[in-house]
Scaffold this motif. Sequence first.
Motif, PDB file in Angstrom:
ATOM      1  N   HIS A   1       0.833  -1.208   0.000  1.00  0.00           N
ATOM      2  CA  HIS A   1       0.000   0.000   0.000  1.00  0.00           C
ATOM      3  C   HIS A   1       0.870   1.263   0.000  1.00  0.00           C
ATOM      4  O   HIS A   1       0.573   2.232  -0.701  1.00  0.00           O
ATOM      5  CB  HIS A   1      -0.943  -0.006   1.200  1.00  0.00           C
ATOM      6  CG  HIS A   1      -1.880   1.144   1.236  1.00  0.00           C
ATOM      7  ND1 HIS A   1      -2.791   1.370   0.232  1.00  0.00           N
ATOM      8  CD2 HIS A   1      -2.039   2.146   2.127  1.00  0.00           C
ATOM      9  CE1 HIS A   1      -3.478   2.466   0.514  1.00  0.00           C
ATOM     10  NE2 HIS A   1      -3.036   2.959   1.671  1.00  0.00           N
ATOM     11  N   ALA A   2       1.964   1.254   0.750  1.00  0.00           N
ATOM     12  CA  ALA A   2       2.834   2.423   0.830  1.00  0.00           C
ATOM     13  C   ALA A   2       3.607   2.661  -0.468  1.00  0.00           C
ATOM     14  O   ALA A   2       3.779   3.803  -0.897  1.00  0.00           O
ATOM     15  CB  ALA A   2       3.812   2.258   1.987  1.00  0.00           C
TER      16      ALA A   2
ATOM     17  N   HIS B   1       0.489   2.312  -3.672  1.00  0.00           N
ATOM     18  CA  HIS B   1      -0.783   3.007  -3.421  1.00  0.00           C
ATOM     19  C   HIS B   1      -1.997   2.183  -3.845  1.00  0.00           C
ATOM     20  O   HIS B   1      -2.978   2.717  -4.351  1.00  0.00           O
ATOM     21  CB  HIS B   1      -0.800   4.374  -4.105  1.00  0.00           C
ATOM     22  CG  HIS B   1       0.380   5.218  -3.747  1.00  0.00           C
ATOM     23  ND1 HIS B   1       0.572   5.728  -2.479  1.00  0.00           N
ATOM     24  CD2 HIS B   1       1.460   5.611  -4.482  1.00  0.00           C
ATOM     25  CE1 HIS B   1       1.696   6.422  -2.459  1.00  0.00           C
ATOM     26  NE2 HIS B   1       2.260   6.353  -3.654  1.00  0.00           N
TER      27      HIS B   1
ATOM     28  N   LYS C   1      -4.346  -1.043  -2.152  1.00  0.00           N
ATOM     29  CA  LYS C   1      -4.551  -1.883  -0.980  1.00  0.00           C
ATOM     30  C   LYS C   1      -4.873  -3.313  -1.429  1.00  0.00           C
ATOM     31  O   LYS C   1      -5.870  -3.543  -2.110  1.00  0.00           O
ATOM     32  CB  LYS C   1      -5.694  -1.332  -0.134  1.00  0.00           C
ATOM     33  CG  LYS C   1      -5.802  -1.981   1.207  1.00  0.00           C
ATOM     34  CD  LYS C   1      -6.764  -1.252   2.108  1.00  0.00           C
ATOM     35  CE  LYS C   1      -6.765  -1.903   3.473  1.00  0.00           C
ATOM     36  NZ  LYS C   1      -7.696  -1.236   4.373  1.00  0.00           N
TER      37      LYS C   1
END
Length: 71
Positions: free
Chosen positions: A20-21, A24, A26
């Motif tokens: 996710h980081a 971007h 999930k």
Amino acid sequence: KYAFRISKNSNKKEVAAAIHAIFHVKPTDVHIINTKGKVTKFKTIPGKRSSTKKAIVTLPKGKTLDIYEGV
């Protein structure tokens, strides 16, 4: 689904947070696979391949990761 080689200390939550980081996106699901290193032999010298840990990451429908996909 995407496969990643991960650290032996990582868990599912850490992998999902990293995806996710970085990308971007999930992930919907993360599966972890531990593989033991095989015992091998080079001529007459015994050895062992290193053990690895892999993560199979499932993304939502229609989402992709922007990485190089070699063919």
